[in-house]
Write a protein that holds these residues in place. Structure first.
Motif, PDB file in Angstrom:
ATOM      1  N   ILE A   1      27.093  35.151 -36.485  1.00  0.00           N
ATOM      2  CA  ILE A   1      28.488  35.073 -36.082  1.00  0.00           C
ATOM      3  C   ILE A   1      29.366  35.605 -37.230  1.00  0.00           C
ATOM      4  O   ILE A   1      29.074  35.382 -38.398  1.00  0.00           O
ATOM      5  N   SER A   2      30.410  36.317 -36.874  1.00  0.00           N
ATOM      6  CA  SER A   2      31.269  36.926 -37.888  1.00  0.00           C
ATOM      7  C   SER A   2      32.086  35.868 -38.640  1.00  0.00           C
ATOM      8  O   SER A   2      32.340  34.782 -38.131  1.00  0.00           O
ATOM      9  N   LYS A   3      32.494  36.233 -39.826  1.00  0.00           N
ATOM     10  CA  LYS A   3      33.314  35.333 -40.640  1.00  0.00           C
ATOM     11  C   LYS A   3      34.635  35.039 -39.936  1.00  0.00           C
ATOM     12  O   LYS A   3      35.128  33.913 -39.991  1.00  0.00           O
ATOM     13  N   ASP A   4      35.204  36.033 -39.270  1.00  0.00           N
ATOM     14  CA  ASP A   4      36.464  35.826 -38.546  1.00  0.00           C
ATOM     15  C   ASP A   4      36.311  34.750 -37.465  1.00  0.00           C
ATOM     16  O   ASP A   4      37.178  33.895 -37.304  1.00  0.00           O
ATOM     17  N   LYS A   5      35.213  34.812 -36.736  1.00  0.00           N
ATOM     18  CA  LYS A   5      34.984  33.821 -35.677  1.00  0.00           C
ATOM     19  C   LYS A   5      34.741  32.435 -36.271  1.00  0.00           C
ATOM     20  O   LYS A   5      35.236  31.437 -35.748  1.00  0.00           O
ATOM     21  N   LEU A   6      34.005  32.384 -37.372  1.00  0.00           N
ATOM     22  CA  LEU A   6      33.758  31.110 -38.028  1.00  0.00           C
ATOM     23  C   LEU A   6      35.067  30.509 -38.559  1.00  0.00           C
ATOM     24  O   LEU A   6      35.315  29.308 -38.412  1.00  0.00           O
ATOM     25  N   ASP A   7      35.899  31.356 -39.129  1.00  0.00           N
ATOM     26  CA  ASP A   7      37.216  30.900 -39.593  1.00  0.00           C
ATOM     27  C   ASP A   7      38.046  30.368 -38.426  1.00  0.00           C
ATOM     28  O   ASP A   7      38.718  29.345 -38.541  1.00  0.00           O
ATOM     29  N   ARG A   8      37.985  31.062 -37.299  1.00  0.00           N
ATOM     30  CA  ARG A   8      38.747  30.636 -36.117  1.00  0.00           C
ATOM     31  C   ARG A   8      38.251  29.284 -35.599  1.00  0.00           C
ATOM     32  O   ARG A   8      39.046  28.426 -35.207  1.00  0.00           O
ATOM     33  N   ILE A   9      36.939  29.075 -35.625  1.00  0.00           N
ATOM     34  CA  ILE A   9      36.371  27.783 -35.221  1.00  0.00           C
ATOM     35  C   ILE A   9      36.955  26.677 -36.096  1.00  0.00           C
ATOM     36  O   ILE A   9      37.371  25.627 -35.596  1.00  0.00           O
ATOM     37  N   ASN A  10      37.003  26.924 -37.393  1.00  0.00           N
ATOM     38  CA  ASN A  10      37.516  25.911 -38.326  1.00  0.00           C
ATOM     39  C   ASN A  10      39.011  25.669 -38.135  1.00  0.00           C
ATOM     40  O   ASN A  10      39.472  24.527 -38.200  1.00  0.00           O
ATOM     41  N   ILE A  11      39.761  26.724 -37.880  1.00  0.00           N
ATOM     42  CA  ILE A  11      41.206  26.588 -37.631  1.00  0.00           C
ATOM     43  C   ILE A  11      41.449  25.730 -36.396  1.00  0.00           C
ATOM     44  O   ILE A  11      42.268  24.814 -36.398  1.00  0.00           O
ATOM     45  N   LEU A  12      40.713  26.030 -35.339  1.00  0.00           N
ATOM     46  CA  LEU A  12      40.877  25.272 -34.095  1.00  0.00           C
ATOM     47  C   LEU A  12      40.442  23.815 -34.273  1.00  0.00           C
ATOM     48  O   LEU A  12      41.068  22.910 -33.705  1.00  0.00           O
ATOM     49  N   ALA A  13      39.410  23.576 -35.057  1.00  0.00           N
ATOM     50  CA  ALA A  13      38.956  22.202 -35.297  1.00  0.00           C
ATOM     51  C   ALA A  13      40.024  21.408 -36.042  1.00  0.00           C
ATOM     52  O   ALA A  13      40.319  20.262 -35.674  1.00  0.00           O
ATOM     53  N   ARG A  14      40.610  22.014 -37.056  1.00  0.00           N
ATOM     54  CA  ARG A  14      41.674  21.326 -37.803  1.00  0.00           C
ATOM     55  C   ARG A  14      42.894  21.067 -36.921  1.00  0.00           C
ATOM     56  O   ARG A  14      43.474  19.984 -36.935  1.00  0.00           O
ATOM     57  N   LYS A  15      43.253  22.082 -36.130  1.00  0.00           N
ATOM     58  CA  LYS A  15      44.412  21.934 -35.250  1.00  0.00           C
ATOM     59  C   LYS A  15      44.158  20.850 -34.197  1.00  0.00           C
ATOM     60  O   LYS A  15      45.050  20.080 -33.868  1.00  0.00           O
ATOM     61  N   SER A  16      42.943  20.797 -33.699  1.00  0.00           N
ATOM     62  CA  SER A  16      42.574  19.806 -32.694  1.00  0.00           C
ATOM     63  C   SER A  16      42.758  18.388 -33.242  1.00  0.00           C
ATOM     64  O   SER A  16      43.257  17.504 -32.542  1.00  0.00           O
TER      65      SER A  16
END
Length: 78
Positions: free
Chosen positions: A2-17
């Protein structure tokens, strides 16, 4: 992988959640990204297991038959 961009997005969404919650669109995006991430993790783990060779103290190959069979199947596919 998985790309770093997608992994970063997963983490952003987790924090926002955790902090403020996600919109329905973001929840769907998070679910799809997690699904892709888990698929990659499982595939990587499966590849690692298929390369394992178990040897006892006397040097005998005691790799389980299931692992040997999976290794043969993977070699036929590649």
């Amino acid at each position: 992988m998985i790309s770093k961009d997608k992994l970063d997005r997963i983490n952003i969404l987790a924090r926002k959640s955790k902090s403020e919650g996600l919109s329905l669109r973001e929840q769907k995006e998070q679910k799809e990204l997690r699904k892709e991430y888990l698929k990659n993790v499982r595939s990587s783990f499966k590849n690692q297991l298929s390369s394992v060779k178990v040897v006892d103290e006397e040097g005998n190959d005691v790799t389980p038959d299931k692992v040997k069979k999976e290794k043969r199947n993977n070699n036929l596919l590649h």
